[in-house]
Design a protein around this motif. Sequence first.
Motif, PDB file in Angstrom:
ATOM      1  N   LEU A 125       0.823  -1.204   0.000  1.00 55.14           N
ATOM      2  CA  LEU A 125       0.000   0.000   0.000  1.00 55.14           C
ATOM      3  C   LEU A 125       0.860   1.258   0.000  1.00 55.14           C
ATOM      4  O   LEU A 125       0.581   2.217  -0.738  1.00 55.14           O
ATOM      5  N   LEU A 126       1.915   1.249   0.811  1.00 51.42           N
ATOM      6  CA  LEU A 126       2.840   2.390   0.827  1.00 51.42           C
ATOM      7  C   LEU A 126       3.510   2.568  -0.534  1.00 51.42           C
ATOM      8  O   LEU A 126       3.658   3.695  -1.022  1.00 51.42           O
ATOM      9  N   LEU A 127       3.926   1.480  -1.145  1.00 52.97           N
ATOM     10  CA  LEU A 127       4.596   1.542  -2.440  1.00 52.97           C
ATOM     11  C   LEU A 127       3.664   2.106  -3.512  1.00 52.97           C
ATOM     12  O   LEU A 127       4.034   3.025  -4.258  1.00 52.97           O
ATOM     13  N   PHE A 128       2.453   1.569  -3.589  1.00 54.01           N
ATOM     14  CA  PHE A 128       1.512   2.041  -4.615  1.00 54.01           C
ATOM     15  C   PHE A 128       1.065   3.472  -4.370  1.00 54.01           C
ATOM     16  O   PHE A 128       0.873   4.239  -5.308  1.00 54.01           O
ATOM     17  N   ALA A 129       0.894   3.866  -3.104  1.00 49.54           N
ATOM     18  CA  ALA A 129       0.511   5.247  -2.800  1.00 49.54           C
ATOM     19  C   ALA A 129       1.642   6.214  -3.160  1.00 49.54           C
ATOM     20  O   ALA A 129       1.393   7.309  -3.660  1.00 49.54           O
ATOM     21  N   ALA A 130       2.884   5.786  -2.941  1.00 50.35           N
ATOM     22  CA  ALA A 130       4.012   6.645  -3.293  1.00 50.35           C
ATOM     23  C   ALA A 130       4.125   6.789  -4.810  1.00 50.35           C
ATOM     24  O   ALA A 130       4.431   7.878  -5.313  1.00 50.35           O
ATOM     25  N   MET A 131       3.860   5.721  -5.549  1.00 53.25           N
ATOM     26  CA  MET A 131       3.915   5.794  -7.012  1.00 53.25           C
ATOM     27  C   MET A 131       2.800   6.675  -7.565  1.00 53.25           C
ATOM     28  O   MET A 131       2.973   7.316  -8.603  1.00 53.25           O
ATOM     29  N   ALA A 132       1.659   6.734  -6.877  1.00 52.14           N
ATOM     30  CA  ALA A 132       0.540   7.553  -7.335  1.00 52.14           C
ATOM     31  C   ALA A 132       0.645   8.989  -6.844  1.00 52.14           C
ATOM     32  O   ALA A 132      -0.180   9.829  -7.218  1.00 52.14           O
ATOM     33  N   GLY A 133       1.592   9.282  -5.982  1.00 48.69           N
ATOM     34  CA  GLY A 133       1.757  10.637  -5.472  1.00 48.69           C
ATOM     35  C   GLY A 133       0.880  10.947  -4.272  1.00 48.69           C
ATOM     36  O   GLY A 133       0.756  12.097  -3.873  1.00 48.69           O
ATOM     37  N   ALA A 134       0.269   9.941  -3.668  1.00 43.58           N
ATOM     38  CA  ALA A 134      -0.597  10.142  -2.496  1.00 43.58           C
ATOM     39  C   ALA A 134       0.090   9.538  -1.271  1.00 43.58           C
ATOM     40  O   ALA A 134      -0.458   8.661  -0.595  1.00 43.58           O
ATOM     41  N   TRP A 135       1.284  10.021  -1.010  1.00 40.12           N
ATOM     42  CA  TRP A 135       2.105   9.477   0.075  1.00 40.12           C
ATOM     43  C   TRP A 135       1.398   9.558   1.416  1.00 40.12           C
ATOM     44  O   TRP A 135       1.417   8.595   2.180  1.00 40.12           O
ATOM     45  N   THR A 136       0.781  10.670   1.762  1.00 40.62           N
ATOM     46  CA  THR A 136       0.142  10.830   3.076  1.00 40.62           C
ATOM     47  C   THR A 136      -1.048   9.892   3.233  1.00 40.62           C
ATOM     48  O   THR A 136      -1.265   9.346   4.312  1.00 40.62           O
ATOM     49  N   LEU A 137      -1.815   9.704   2.159  1.00 45.24           N
ATOM     50  CA  LEU A 137      -2.931   8.757   2.227  1.00 45.24           C
ATOM     51  C   LEU A 137      -2.406   7.335   2.434  1.00 45.24           C
ATOM     52  O   LEU A 137      -2.963   6.561   3.222  1.00 45.24           O
ATOM     53  N   GLY A 138      -1.319   6.985   1.762  1.00 44.34           N
ATOM     54  CA  GLY A 138      -0.724   5.656   1.926  1.00 44.34           C
ATOM     55  C   GLY A 138      -0.225   5.425   3.335  1.00 44.34           C
ATOM     56  O   GLY A 138      -0.401   4.338   3.909  1.00 44.34           O
ATOM     57  N   VAL A 139       0.405   6.444   3.940  1.00 41.98           N
ATOM     58  CA  VAL A 139       0.888   6.311   5.315  1.00 41.98           C
ATOM     59  C   VAL A 139      -0.277   6.134   6.275  1.00 41.98           C
ATOM     60  O   VAL A 139      -0.225   5.312   7.202  1.00 41.98           O
ATOM     61  N   ALA A 140      -1.359   6.893   6.058  1.00 41.98           N
ATOM     62  CA  ALA A 140      -2.530   6.793   6.942  1.00 41.98           C
ATOM     63  C   ALA A 140      -3.163   5.401   6.867  1.00 41.98           C
ATOM     64  O   ALA A 140      -3.501   4.799   7.895  1.00 41.98           O
ATOM     65  N   LEU A 141      -3.309   4.866   5.671  1.00 44.64           N
ATOM     66  CA  LEU A 141      -3.926   3.541   5.527  1.00 44.64           C
ATOM     67  C   LEU A 141      -2.988   2.428   6.011  1.00 44.64           C
ATOM     68  O   LEU A 141      -3.430   1.457   6.643  1.00 44.64           O
ATOM     69  N   ALA A 142      -1.700   2.553   5.725  1.00 46.51           N
ATOM     70  CA  ALA A 142      -0.748   1.534   6.176  1.00 46.51           C
ATOM     71  C   ALA A 142      -0.635   1.529   7.699  1.00 46.51           C
ATOM     72  O   ALA A 142      -0.471   0.464   8.310  1.00 46.51           O
ATOM     73  N   ALA A 143      -0.759   2.694   8.326  1.00 49.37           N
ATOM     74  CA  ALA A 143      -0.713   2.749   9.789  1.00 49.37           C
ATOM     75  C   ALA A 143      -1.879   1.984  10.392  1.00 49.37           C
ATOM     76  O   ALA A 143      -1.732   1.316  11.422  1.00 49.37           O
ATOM     77  N   ARG A 144      -3.040   2.061   9.765  1.00 49.73           N
ATOM     78  CA  ARG A 144      -4.194   1.302  10.271  1.00 49.73           C
ATOM     79  C   ARG A 144      -3.975  -0.207  10.130  1.00 49.73           C
ATOM     80  O   ARG A 144      -4.318  -0.981  11.018  1.00 49.73           O
ATOM     81  N   LEU A 145      -3.399  -0.630   9.005  1.00 52.75           N
ATOM     82  CA  LEU A 145      -3.102  -2.050   8.832  1.00 52.75           C
ATOM     83  C   LEU A 145      -2.061  -2.522   9.849  1.00 52.75           C
ATOM     84  O   LEU A 145      -2.178  -3.618  10.413  1.00 52.75           O
ATOM     85  N   LEU A 146      -1.046  -1.717  10.084  1.00 49.91           N
ATOM     86  CA  LEU A 146      -0.017  -2.112  11.049  1.00 49.91           C
ATOM     87  C   LEU A 146      -0.549  -2.126  12.473  1.00 49.91           C
ATOM     88  O   LEU A 146      -0.109  -2.916  13.297  1.00 49.91           O
ATOM     89  N   PHE A 147      -1.529  -1.256  12.775  1.00 52.03           N
ATOM     90  CA  PHE A 147      -2.130  -1.273  14.110  1.00 52.03           C
ATOM     91  C   PHE A 147      -2.848  -2.591  14.354  1.00 52.03           C
ATOM     92  O   PHE A 147      -2.728  -3.193  15.424  1.00 52.03           O
ATOM     93  N   VAL A 148      -3.566  -3.083  13.375  1.00 48.84           N
ATOM     94  CA  VAL A 148      -4.246  -4.376  13.515  1.00 48.84           C
ATOM     95  C   VAL A 148      -3.219  -5.497  13.639  1.00 48.84           C
ATOM     96  O   VAL A 148      -3.416  -6.458  14.391  1.00 48.84           O
ATOM     97  N   THR A 149      -2.091  -5.384  12.955  1.00 52.39           N
ATOM     98  CA  THR A 149      -1.017  -6.371  13.070  1.00 52.39           C
ATOM     99  C   THR A 149      -0.436  -6.377  14.480  1.00 52.39           C
ATOM    100  O   THR A 149      -0.155  -7.434  15.051  1.00 52.39           O
TER     101      THR A 149
END
Length: 162
Positions: A125-149
């Motif tokens: 998710l971080l990789l694809f968000a960075a490629m699309a230019g939505a780095w902050t959105l990718g960090v926000a969504l990846a943080a939620r996935l890592l919290f569940v982990t």
Amino acid sequence: MTPTHSARLSPLQAETVWTLEGAEIIERRGGQSRRFPLARLKTLKVTRDGAILGFGLRRMAIPANTYAGGLRPQDHTDSFAPFLEAVAEAAGHAAPGAKLRTARPRNAEPVVWVMVLMGTGAAALLLFAAMAGAWTLGVALAARLLFVTILAAAVLPWMDRA
């Protein structure tokens, strides 16, 4: 013949010897000895790595393995299994109200797989968000996935409790 089991709990300690004499388990390490009367036995939990005996507030752990030369573990189940059978039989006579149980196998493997897949998903998710230019959105969504982990990792110690 009195049933005995011996194991080295640490490479730096003397060998510990457990002996069943009558209705007592005697634990000897070096010059020290402790006595545990089986009449006070509350729980006996047997796992593949050893046994844990609960005597009210006092607990005694008896490992099935010992340390050989160096830091190599050595299997001592040839003396552990008969000793534990004799303890269970004596405990059945001395403490009929004791809870004797074997540990259930841990079913943690599916939880570990979920953790690995969610971590991989967060990285993708971080990789694809960075490629699309939505780095902050990718960090926000990846943080939620890592919290569940992290929550799944917190569950692992309680997987084998009754």
